[in-house]
Write an enzyme that holds these catalytic residues in place. Structure first.
Site, mmCIF file in Angstrom:
data_model
loop_
_atom_site.group_PDB
_atom_site.id
_atom_site.type_symbol
_atom_site.label_atom_id
_atom_site.label_comp_id
_atom_site.label_asym_id
_atom_site.label_seq_id
_atom_site.Cartn_x
_atom_site.Cartn_y
_atom_site.Cartn_z
ATOM 1 C CD GLU A 43 102.542 -16.003 39.593
ATOM 2 O OE1 GLU A 43 103.610 -16.246 38.502
ATOM 3 O OE2 GLU A 43 101.547 -15.922 39.374
ATOM 4 N NE ARG A 47 108.257 -13.747 34.705
ATOM 5 C CZ ARG A 47 107.512 -13.163 34.284
ATOM 6 N NH1 ARG A 47 107.761 -11.994 34.325
ATOM 7 N NH2 ARG A 47 105.867 -12.996 34.170
ATOM 8 C CE LYS A 131 100.259 -16.897 34.425
ATOM 9 N NZ LYS A 131 101.431 -17.630 34.533
#
Length: 285
Positions: A43, A47, A131
């Protein structure tokens, strides 16, 4: 389970590295280290501005890696990530606009949840794989088990605060599809290009995840197979070796990714063999 092929790949991988990359970093060298360590999914988070280029590079050059996009907080980022080659989307919270965009375009999505209200929102959208974030800050495995009790059909990917000292307990819970973590892909290791160290950390994390352990006397096995099970086997010969693991289905997929021959149809056990050797390894839950 919706999007079965993608979520099956994530389950088989077991650990989902959560990666932050800067523009000068090398995503291909990083993913090669992850592959060598035993993980074939990643993943890459939004950011930094480098995420799109990193996802595109991995998707084009390394199709054997299941690459997804994390920290996706808007439909615009969904479209950007998918255009770059992301095969799944992960968001930190339950963002209706992100979820709706993914569902409208047939994109597997793992929205973040941490309470019953979030889970019920997800169920209203037909989602059953979520998640759990931030896992440890939200109460860890104890909270996850409490949340799972009323929602038996939901699977979770706990992420946040997971590390070698606590991941084993998560894998003992049958509602955990996989675990997300960043300790094996720390930002400073990536910046310093310490890919050998990343590979070693990944290999150790995989060993903990599978929980391989001898159920009998330590034995010796042929070269090319011992490495699959960490340090519990050595090169050599034996007629039969029995090994315990945390999840036989995931362990079988791991052995097959390494090119080992597996047999047996039992979901709780399987055998591993090697051409030119008459014995076998029996791996069981």
């Amino acid at each position: 389970m919706a999007h079965e092929p993608v979520f099956t790949r994530i389950f088989n991988c077991g650990l989902l590295p959560v990666i932050k990359l800067d523009r000068a970093d090398d995503p291909l060298a990083l993913c090669r280290a992850l592959l060598s360590g035993g993980l074939d999914a990643a993943e890459i988070t939004f950011r930094t501005d480098a995420a799109t280029g990193a996802i595109a590079a991995v998707a084009e050059a390394m199709p054997e890696v299941l690459v997804g996009a994390g920290t996706v907080t808007s439909p615009e980022l969904v479209r950007q990530a998918v255009s770059a080659g992301a095969k799944f989307i992960v968001s930190p919270g339950f963002n209706e606009r992100v979820v709706e965009c993914c569902l409208e375009n047939g994109i597997p999505v793992l929205p973040g949840v941490s309470c019953p209200s979030d889970i019920e929102k997800a169920l209203n959208y037909g989602l059953d794989t979520l998640k759990f974030f931030p896992a440890e800050a939200s109460g860890g495995l104890k909270t996850l088990k409490a949340l799972s009790a009323p929602y038996g059909g939901v699977m979770f990917v706990p992420t946040g605060g997971l590390e070698p000292s606590n991941i084993a307990s998560y894998f003992e819970f049958d509602k955990v599809l996989a675990c997300g973590g960043s300790w094996m892909v720390k930002e400073d290791l990536i910046k310093l290009r310490k890919f050998d160290e990343i590979e070693a950390l990944t290999r150790e994390a995989v060993r903990i995840m599978h929980g391989f352990r001898l159920s009998g006397v330590k034995a010796r096995f042929g070269a090319g197979v011992a490495g699959a099970f960490g340090q519990i086997l050595e090169d050599g010969d034996a007629d039969e070796i029995r090994i315990k693991c945390n999840n036989a289905r995931r362990a079988r997929a791991y052995c097959e990714r390494l090119g080992l021959e597996t047999g047996g149809a039992d979901a709780l056990s399987f055998t591993v063999s090697r051409a030119g050797w008459d014995g076998k390894i029996i791996v069981s839950k």
